[in-house]
Every structure is written in structure tokens, then in C-alpha cells.
Design a protein around this motif. Structure first.
Motif, short mmCIF file in Angstrom:
data_model
loop_
_atom_site.label_atom_id
_atom_site.label_comp_id
_atom_site.label_asym_id
_atom_site.label_seq_id
_atom_site.Cartn_x
_atom_site.Cartn_y
_atom_site.Cartn_z
N GLY A 1 0.71 -1.42 0.21
CA GLY A 1 0.09 0.02 0.08
C GLY A 1 0.97 1.19 -0.13
O GLY A 1 2.05 1.05 0.23
N ILE A 2 0.13 2.62 -0.45
CA ILE A 2 0.76 3.49 -0.18
C ILE A 2 0.00 4.65 0.42
O ILE A 2 -1.23 4.34 0.63
CB ILE A 2 1.07 4.32 -1.50
CG1 ILE A 2 -0.18 4.27 -2.56
CG2 ILE A 2 2.28 3.15 -2.28
CD1 ILE A 2 0.19 5.00 -3.57
N ASP A 3 0.92 5.61 1.04
CA ASP A 3 -0.08 6.53 1.96
C ASP A 3 0.90 8.04 1.66
O ASP A 3 1.89 7.80 1.29
CB ASP A 3 0.03 6.27 3.52
CG ASP A 3 -0.79 6.87 4.18
OD1 ASP A 3 -1.64 7.84 3.88
OD2 ASP A 3 -0.77 6.92 5.44
N THR A 4 0.24 8.94 2.10
CA THR A 4 0.74 10.17 2.13
C THR A 4 1.35 10.72 3.26
O THR A 4 0.71 10.65 4.43
CB THR A 4 -0.46 11.28 1.49
OG1 THR A 4 -1.12 11.08 0.43
CG2 THR A 4 0.27 12.74 1.46
N PRO B 1 -4.56 13.28 4.12
CA PRO B 1 -5.59 13.30 3.09
C PRO B 1 -6.75 12.08 3.16
O PRO B 1 -6.43 11.15 3.74
CB PRO B 1 -4.60 12.97 2.08
CG PRO B 1 -3.04 13.34 2.36
CD PRO B 1 -3.27 13.20 3.70
N VAL B 2 -7.61 12.26 2.14
CA VAL B 2 -8.83 11.48 2.17
C VAL B 2 -8.41 10.17 1.52
O VAL B 2 -9.10 9.15 1.84
CB VAL B 2 -9.82 12.12 1.45
CG1 VAL B 2 -9.52 12.41 0.08
CG2 VAL B 2 -11.29 11.51 1.78
N ALA B 3 -7.42 10.11 0.71
CA ALA B 3 -7.34 8.99 -0.19
C ALA B 3 -7.18 7.64 0.57
O ALA B 3 -7.72 6.49 0.29
CB ALA B 3 -6.43 9.20 -1.26
N TYR B 4 -6.08 7.58 1.39
CA TYR B 4 -5.84 6.43 2.30
C TYR B 4 -7.17 6.04 2.81
O TYR B 4 -7.27 4.80 3.05
CB TYR B 4 -4.61 6.82 3.13
CG TYR B 4 -3.99 5.59 3.84
CD1 TYR B 4 -3.35 4.45 3.20
CD2 TYR B 4 -4.24 5.32 5.16
CE1 TYR B 4 -2.65 3.60 3.98
CE2 TYR B 4 -3.88 4.34 5.76
CZ TYR B 4 -3.04 3.32 5.28
OH TYR B 4 -2.39 2.12 5.92
N SER B 5 -7.71 6.89 3.62
CA SER B 5 -8.85 6.27 4.37
C SER B 5 -10.03 5.83 3.31
O SER B 5 -10.55 4.72 3.86
CB SER B 5 -9.40 7.68 5.16
OG SER B 5 -8.49 8.04 6.09
N ALA B 6 -10.23 6.44 2.19
CA ALA B 6 -11.18 5.88 1.47
C ALA B 6 -10.87 4.47 0.88
O ALA B 6 -11.68 3.45 1.05
CB ALA B 6 -11.37 6.64 0.24
N ALA B 7 -9.66 4.22 0.61
CA ALA B 7 -9.28 3.00 0.14
C ALA B 7 -9.24 1.90 1.14
O ALA B 7 -9.80 0.84 0.92
CB ALA B 7 -7.78 3.37 -0.64
N LYS B 8 -8.73 2.29 2.17
CA LYS B 8 -8.42 1.28 3.10
C LYS B 8 -10.03 0.84 4.01
O LYS B 8 -10.30 -0.26 4.15
CB LYS B 8 -7.88 1.63 4.38
CG LYS B 8 -6.14 1.90 4.16
CD LYS B 8 -5.86 0.26 3.97
CE LYS B 8 -4.14 0.04 3.76
NZ LYS B 8 -3.72 -1.28 3.65
N SER B 9 -10.90 1.77 3.90
CA SER B 9 -12.30 1.39 4.34
C SER B 9 -13.04 0.36 3.47
O SER B 9 -13.67 -0.37 3.80
CB SER B 9 -13.20 2.58 4.50
OG SER B 9 -13.50 3.33 3.16
#
Length: 280
Positions: free
Chosen positions: A102-105, A187-195
Motif C-alpha cells: 500500500g501507499i500513503d501520504t 488526506p482522504v485517499a488512504y482512508s477511503a481506500a482502506k475502508s
């Protein structure tokens, strides 16, 4: 090699895949499985020999039970190429898949990526979702198909995140404004993807349940690194009921549990190991 007289927790001779196996947690998972007698395929986007030798011991990386594959989990072709090579090397389909890549900011990200939600770049959102969620979907699809064909069951372990269960606490990152005059917004992207991982897990658990392919999620919290900003660590630990971040090896027991017969009646579940973060 660590041996156990209890077959309940045995992973000996199991064929295991760890995606993101060159990362901090992925390396821990790979080593823990290997030390207990499993055959482990370490999948990574980049697996140069010098990095392998830095992360793994010579005994490990020269072992015939530990193999390294350059794999892009967002590519079906790349996934199936690695699986073909594994089956040729070890003569069987995978028993265990740990979807860890995975990747994160990070807080060091430039302002255009770590600024307000209203300005968050669409291309970054798509990239993060592509790796963290679509990549997990594709890996489950490719490996699960081999498990189904082999008709011997299996265990798929998807790595979630506390930020997939609850929203990030933005105050933890407020120190960045004092240092740079530019606030860091997690940022929102990591949370949205992991959910999305949680319902993918539940879907596959019901889809493959009668074929004895178990699919579960493991949810970790923040892992301590010596490169992290001290202010960030202090802010994070102040929010944590246990008062500290996790150590990188504190999830290994959960991986062995989920990979072995010890969790034989567990599927579609979320094993949360977060120091109490989501208990507030």
C-alpha cells in the motif's frame, strides 16, 4: 527455525505470499512466516539485491524457502507471471496471501498533496485507491483463483488500517503549520481506500466460504519509526490509550494465527490490534 509442538499454530511448508514484503511490516510478516517453516514469496514493486541484503539475513535470502518477485499488484499480467513462477518452483498453489502492499501520504508531502480536501488532486486519489484497494482486489482475484483450482482451501489476510475504520485526527498533524506555515491535512485517499478493504473482505468471505478459503482483515495502528518527527510521535502517543505506538513485530502473532488452523472457523472478520485507538 522456530518450531512448535502445537500443530494448531503451524505454518510449516505452507506456501505464503506477502505483498509489500520489502516494507516495514511486510518484512516482519515474511520473516515470521519463514522462521516457522513456511515457504514465503516476497512480492514488491522494487526488489533490488542490495535492499534484500539490507532487510533480510543471508540465511533468509539464500534459503530455498524465501523467494523474491518483482510484482506490480495493479497488473493482472504481473500477478499471474509471479504465480506461475511460484508454482513451478514450489509445485503447488498458494496457501496464504497477505495483502500488505500500500501507499500513503506522509507529512513530508508537498502542500499541493497534503493541503485542504477541497484542493486534493484527483490523480493522487486515483493512484492511492488503485494501489491500496484495486491492487488488493486483483491480488485476491488472482491468488484466490489458484486456491479454488487447487481445492485445498487457504487463508487471505487483508491489511487494513485504523484510518479505514475511523477518521484521522487532524490535530495530530497541526505541528506542521508551526514548522512550515503550511498546515498538513491528512488526506482522504488512504482512508477511503482502506475502508473499502473491509467490505471486500466480507464479500470474499461469503463468496469462498464453502470452499474453505478464509478471508479476514488485520487492522494495525501506527508503527514507530526512528525517522518520524518527535512532535508527531508525541501527539500520536498522547491519543493512544496504551501511550505508545506499536513496535513493528507486534503483529506477527496475529499473522501466524490467521494463517494457521488456529483461526479455522474465522472468516469475514476484522482483527483489530491498535493499542486501543478505536476504543475511545
Amino acid at each position: 527455525m522456530i518450531t512448535s509442538n502445537d500443530p494448531l499454530f503451524s505454518v510449516e511448508n505452507k506456501i505464503c505470499i506477502v505483498t509489500g514484503g520489502m516494507g516495514q511490516l511486510g518484512a516482519q510478516f515474511s520473516k515470521a512466516l519463514w522462521e516457522r517453516g513456511a515457504r514465503v514469496a516476497v512480492w514488491g514493486r522494487h526488489v533490488p539485491q542490495e535492499k534484500i541484503e539490507k532487510i533480510y539475513t543471508k540465511e533468509q535470502y539464500t534459503s530455498d524457502r524465501l523467494k523474491f518477485y518483482t510484482v506490480d499488484i495493479t497488473s493482472k499480467e504481473s500477478l499471474n507471471k509471479a504465480l506461475d513462477e511460484m508454482e513451478q518452483a514450489w509445485g503447488g498453489a498458494p496457501d496464504v496471501l497477505v495483502n500488505n502492499a500500500g501507499i500513503d501520504t506522509q507529512p513530508s508531502a508537498p502542500p499541493e498533496v497534503s493541503g485542504p480536501f477541497e484542493n486534493f488532486p484527483e490523480e493522487v486519489f486515483r493512484e492511492v485507491v488503485d494501489v491500496n484497494l484495486v491492487g488488493t482486489f486483483l491480488a485476491c482475484q488472482a491468488v484466490g483463483a489458484r486456491m479454488v483450482k487447487a481445492n485445498k482451501g487457504g487463508s487471505i489476510i487483508n491489511i487494513g488500517s485504523i484510518y479505514g475504520m475511523v477518521s484521522p485526527i487532524q490535530d495530530i498533524y497541526a505541528y506542521k503549520k508551526e514548522q512550515t506555515s503550511v498546515p498538513f491535512i491528512k488526506p482522504v485517499a488512504y482512508s477511503a481506500a482502506k475502508s473499502g478493504i473491509y467490505n471486500l473482505t466480507r464479500y470474499l468471505a461469503t463468496y469462498w466460504g464453502k470452499q474453505d478459503i478464509r478471508v479476514n482483515t488485520l487492522t494495525p495502528a501506527g508503527v514507530w519509526r526512528d525517522t518520524q518527527d518527535a512532535t508527531f510521535q508525541g501527539n500520536f502517543c498522547a491519543r493512544m490509550p496504551m501511550g505508545r505506538m506499536s513496535q513493528e513485530d507486534e503483529y506477527n502473532g496475529a499473522i501466524i494465527f490467521l494463517a494457521s488452523k488456529a483461526s479455522s472457523f474465522m472468516t469475514g472478520s476484522n482483527l483489530i490490534i491498535d493499542g486501543g485507538w478505536t476504543a475511545w
